[in-house]
Design a protein around this motif. Structure first.
Motif, mmCIF file in Angstrom:
data_model
loop_
_atom_site.group_PDB
_atom_site.id
_atom_site.type_symbol
_atom_site.label_atom_id
_atom_site.label_comp_id
_atom_site.label_asym_id
_atom_site.label_seq_id
_atom_site.Cartn_x
_atom_site.Cartn_y
_atom_site.Cartn_z
ATOM 1 N N ASP A 133 0.593 -1.202 0.000
ATOM 2 C CA ASP A 133 0.088 0.000 -0.136
ATOM 3 C C ASP A 133 0.939 0.995 -0.115
ATOM 4 O OD1 ASP A 133 -2.379 -1.421 0.145
ATOM 5 O OD2 ASP A 133 -2.245 -1.659 2.203
ATOM 6 N N ARG A 134 1.857 1.160 0.654
ATOM 7 C CA ARG A 134 2.809 2.614 0.946
ATOM 8 C C ARG A 134 3.280 2.479 -0.426
ATOM 9 N NH1 ARG A 134 5.475 3.758 6.635
ATOM 10 N NH2 ARG A 134 3.949 2.941 7.878
ATOM 11 N N VAL A 135 3.893 1.635 -1.264
ATOM 12 C CA VAL A 135 4.545 1.764 -2.563
ATOM 13 C C VAL A 135 3.598 2.456 -3.436
ATOM 14 C CG1 VAL A 135 5.593 0.638 -4.269
ATOM 15 C CG2 VAL A 135 6.373 0.091 -1.999
ATOM 16 N N LYS A 136 2.305 2.000 -3.498
ATOM 17 C CA LYS A 136 1.342 2.375 -4.098
ATOM 18 C C LYS A 136 0.980 3.914 -3.882
ATOM 19 C CE LYS A 136 -1.100 -1.969 -5.373
ATOM 20 N NZ LYS A 136 -2.333 -2.837 -5.538
ATOM 21 N N LEU A 137 0.960 4.190 -2.803
ATOM 22 C CA LEU A 137 0.712 5.808 -2.250
ATOM 23 C C LEU A 137 1.864 6.572 -2.868
ATOM 24 C CD1 LEU A 137 -0.941 5.048 1.096
ATOM 25 C CD2 LEU A 137 -1.722 6.284 -0.734
ATOM 26 N N TRP A 138 3.181 5.995 -2.734
ATOM 27 C CA TRP A 138 4.173 6.905 -3.070
ATOM 28 C C TRP A 138 4.299 7.196 -4.282
ATOM 29 C CZ3 TRP A 138 8.152 6.032 -6.319
ATOM 30 C CH2 TRP A 138 9.262 6.978 -6.274
ATOM 31 N N THR A 139 4.019 5.800 -5.309
ATOM 32 C CA THR A 139 4.250 6.076 -6.692
ATOM 33 C C THR A 139 3.197 6.935 -7.194
ATOM 34 O OG1 THR A 139 5.039 3.961 -6.588
ATOM 35 C CG2 THR A 139 4.377 4.454 -8.750
ATOM 36 N N THR A 140 1.857 6.666 -6.776
ATOM 37 C CA THR A 140 0.687 7.567 -7.412
ATOM 38 C C THR A 140 0.835 9.077 -6.937
ATOM 39 O OG1 THR A 140 -0.602 6.046 -7.034
ATOM 40 C CG2 THR A 140 -1.693 7.876 -7.174
ATOM 41 N N THR A 141 1.686 9.605 -5.784
ATOM 42 C CA THR A 141 1.983 10.827 -5.477
ATOM 43 C C THR A 141 3.011 11.313 -6.474
ATOM 44 O OG1 THR A 141 1.349 10.319 -3.078
ATOM 45 C CG2 THR A 141 2.767 12.291 -3.513
ATOM 46 N N VAL A 142 4.025 10.764 -6.807
ATOM 47 C CA VAL A 142 5.086 11.355 -7.354
ATOM 48 C C VAL A 142 4.521 11.269 -9.196
ATOM 49 C CG1 VAL A 142 6.969 10.742 -8.646
ATOM 50 C CG2 VAL A 142 6.920 10.245 -6.033
ATOM 51 N N GLN A 143 3.687 10.314 -9.678
ATOM 52 C CA GLN A 143 3.153 10.426 -10.950
ATOM 53 C C GLN A 143 2.229 11.651 -11.020
ATOM 54 O OE1 GLN A 143 2.242 6.955 -13.481
ATOM 55 N NE2 GLN A 143 0.249 8.107 -14.050
ATOM 56 N N TYR A 144 1.406 11.791 -10.432
ATOM 57 C CA TYR A 144 0.451 12.922 -10.369
ATOM 58 C C TYR A 144 0.815 14.018 -9.749
ATOM 59 C CZ TYR A 144 -2.741 9.231 -12.383
ATOM 60 O OH TYR A 144 -3.400 8.238 -12.888
ATOM 61 N N ILE A 151 -3.389 13.059 -0.646
ATOM 62 C CA ILE A 151 -3.591 11.627 -1.311
ATOM 63 C C ILE A 151 -4.260 10.793 -0.017
ATOM 64 C CG2 ILE A 151 -2.491 9.590 -1.837
ATOM 65 C CD1 ILE A 151 -2.553 11.293 -4.188
ATOM 66 N N GLN A 152 -5.170 9.980 -0.491
ATOM 67 C CA GLN A 152 -5.933 9.119 0.419
ATOM 68 C C GLN A 152 -6.112 7.691 -0.219
ATOM 69 O OE1 GLN A 152 -10.082 9.747 1.199
ATOM 70 N NE2 GLN A 152 -9.718 9.685 3.486
ATOM 71 N N LEU A 153 -5.917 6.626 0.581
ATOM 72 C CA LEU A 153 -6.050 5.383 0.206
ATOM 73 C C LEU A 153 -7.444 4.635 0.918
ATOM 74 C CD1 LEU A 153 -5.200 2.428 -0.669
ATOM 75 C CD2 LEU A 153 -3.714 2.270 1.195
ATOM 76 N N VAL A 154 -8.262 3.955 0.349
ATOM 77 C CA VAL A 154 -9.372 3.395 0.825
ATOM 78 C C VAL A 154 -9.190 1.906 0.623
ATOM 79 C CG1 VAL A 154 -11.748 3.231 0.909
ATOM 80 C CG2 VAL A 154 -10.686 5.343 0.380
ATOM 81 N N TRP A 171 -2.429 9.877 3.576
ATOM 82 C CA TRP A 171 -1.068 9.989 3.318
ATOM 83 C C TRP A 171 -0.665 11.279 3.748
ATOM 84 C CZ3 TRP A 171 2.027 6.297 3.186
ATOM 85 C CH2 TRP A 171 3.080 6.359 2.244
ATOM 86 N N ASN A 172 0.763 11.300 4.024
ATOM 87 C CA ASN A 172 1.329 12.648 4.376
ATOM 88 C C ASN A 172 2.867 12.658 4.149
ATOM 89 O OD1 ASN A 172 2.704 11.400 6.926
ATOM 90 N ND2 ASN A 172 0.867 11.185 7.573
ATOM 91 N N GLN A 173 3.137 13.842 4.308
ATOM 92 C CA GLN A 173 4.760 14.049 3.752
ATOM 93 C C GLN A 173 5.635 13.016 4.620
ATOM 94 O OE1 GLN A 173 5.455 16.151 1.313
ATOM 95 N NE2 GLN A 173 7.691 15.327 1.308
ATOM 96 N N LYS A 174 5.558 12.816 5.905
ATOM 97 C CA LYS A 174 6.506 12.128 6.552
ATOM 98 C C LYS A 174 6.415 10.761 5.946
ATOM 99 C CE LYS A 174 7.276 10.587 11.265
ATOM 100 N NZ LYS A 174 6.731 10.496 12.652
ATOM 101 N N LEU A 175 5.134 10.083 5.943
ATOM 102 C CA LEU A 175 5.026 8.625 5.309
ATOM 103 C C LEU A 175 5.550 8.573 3.857
ATOM 104 C CD1 LEU A 175 1.521 7.824 6.790
ATOM 105 C CD2 LEU A 175 3.777 6.780 7.620
ATOM 106 N N HIS A 176 5.476 9.706 3.187
ATOM 107 C CA HIS A 176 6.014 9.492 1.809
ATOM 108 C C HIS A 176 7.569 9.480 1.847
ATOM 109 C CE1 HIS A 176 5.677 10.356 -2.657
ATOM 110 N NE2 HIS A 176 6.631 11.482 -2.302
#
Length: 219
Positions: A133-144, A151-154, A171-176
């Motif tokens: 999930d974390r990798v998906k959130l990071w990747t989506t944040t960067v691409q877009y 960003i939010q994950l459900v 999601w947040n800057q620290k987790l990213h």
């Protein structure tokens, strides 16, 4: 340029994965379930959103109808026709590791609200944030190119026996930044160990790489 997907990361030593979760015992990110039912459930969900027939699959696997109903109850907004939803959407983001360029590739489901992506993950799984999930959130944040705080994950965690559960994760800057550092450290430790299988030497273009053919760990 190497393309790294979740299957590649999965192959990396489990003790290296624990760098991100030092206080958690490593475990598979799924509950006990029939893998055929889980795979067919994903197929039914995809065909449902593509408005393709699903009844033959439901007839062959009656238990899947219960899982689909759980998703409809827990995330009814997905079924509003006006909502733009990209199912099994490929997302790719660059990452530099020791002066070498990598691309992190994931497949996920994305809905947009005022141009901001929101990730939806429905699966037979634990209702907890995983490294996938974390990798998906990071990747989506960067691409877009959006602020991590937007960003939010459900997670819609369905279960053949127990009631399904939904958790909304902001999601947040620290987790990213934490996830990016983890990826860099993970890949830097494997550069000399030939653990990365998807080596691509030519430039990445849509004409030479079909992103839909890049496999992903089902979660």
């Amino acid at each position: 340029m190497p393309i790294i997907n979740l299957a590649d990361i999965q192959r990396i030593n489990k003790t290296q994965q624990q760098l991100l979760f030092p206080n958690q015992k490593h475990q598979q990110n799924h509950a006990a379930f029939d893998s055929i039912i889980a795979d067919n459930f994903q197929l039914v969900m995809k065909q449902l959103f593509l408005q393709l027939p699903i009844q033959p699959l439901l007839n062959a696997n009656p238990q899947i109808a219960q899982l689909v109903n759980q998703v409809q109850e827990l995330a009814p907004e997905l079924f509003h026709h006006r909502r733009k939803l990209l199912v099994d959407n490929p997302v790719i983001a660059p990452l530099t590791v020791n002066n070498e360029n990598y691309f992190i590739q994931i497949i996920t489901n994305i809905a947009f609200k005022r141009g901001i992506p929101r990730i939806y993950e429905w699966a037979v799984r634990y209702p907890k944030l995983s490294w996938q999930d974390r990798v998906k959130l990071w990747t989506t944040t960067v691409q877009y190119s959006v602020n991590p705080n937007q960003i939010q994950l459900v997670i819609v965690a369905v279960d053949p026996v127990k009631p399904g559960q939904r958790i909304d994760i902001n999601w947040n800057q620290k987790l990213h930044q934490q996830t990016e550092k983890w990826l860099i450290k993970l890949l830097s430790q494997t550069q000399d160990n030939n653990l990365i299988s998807n080596q691509v030497n030519q430039e990445i273009t849509s004409s030479i790489i079909n992103l839909n053919n890049i496999p992903e760990v089902r979660i």
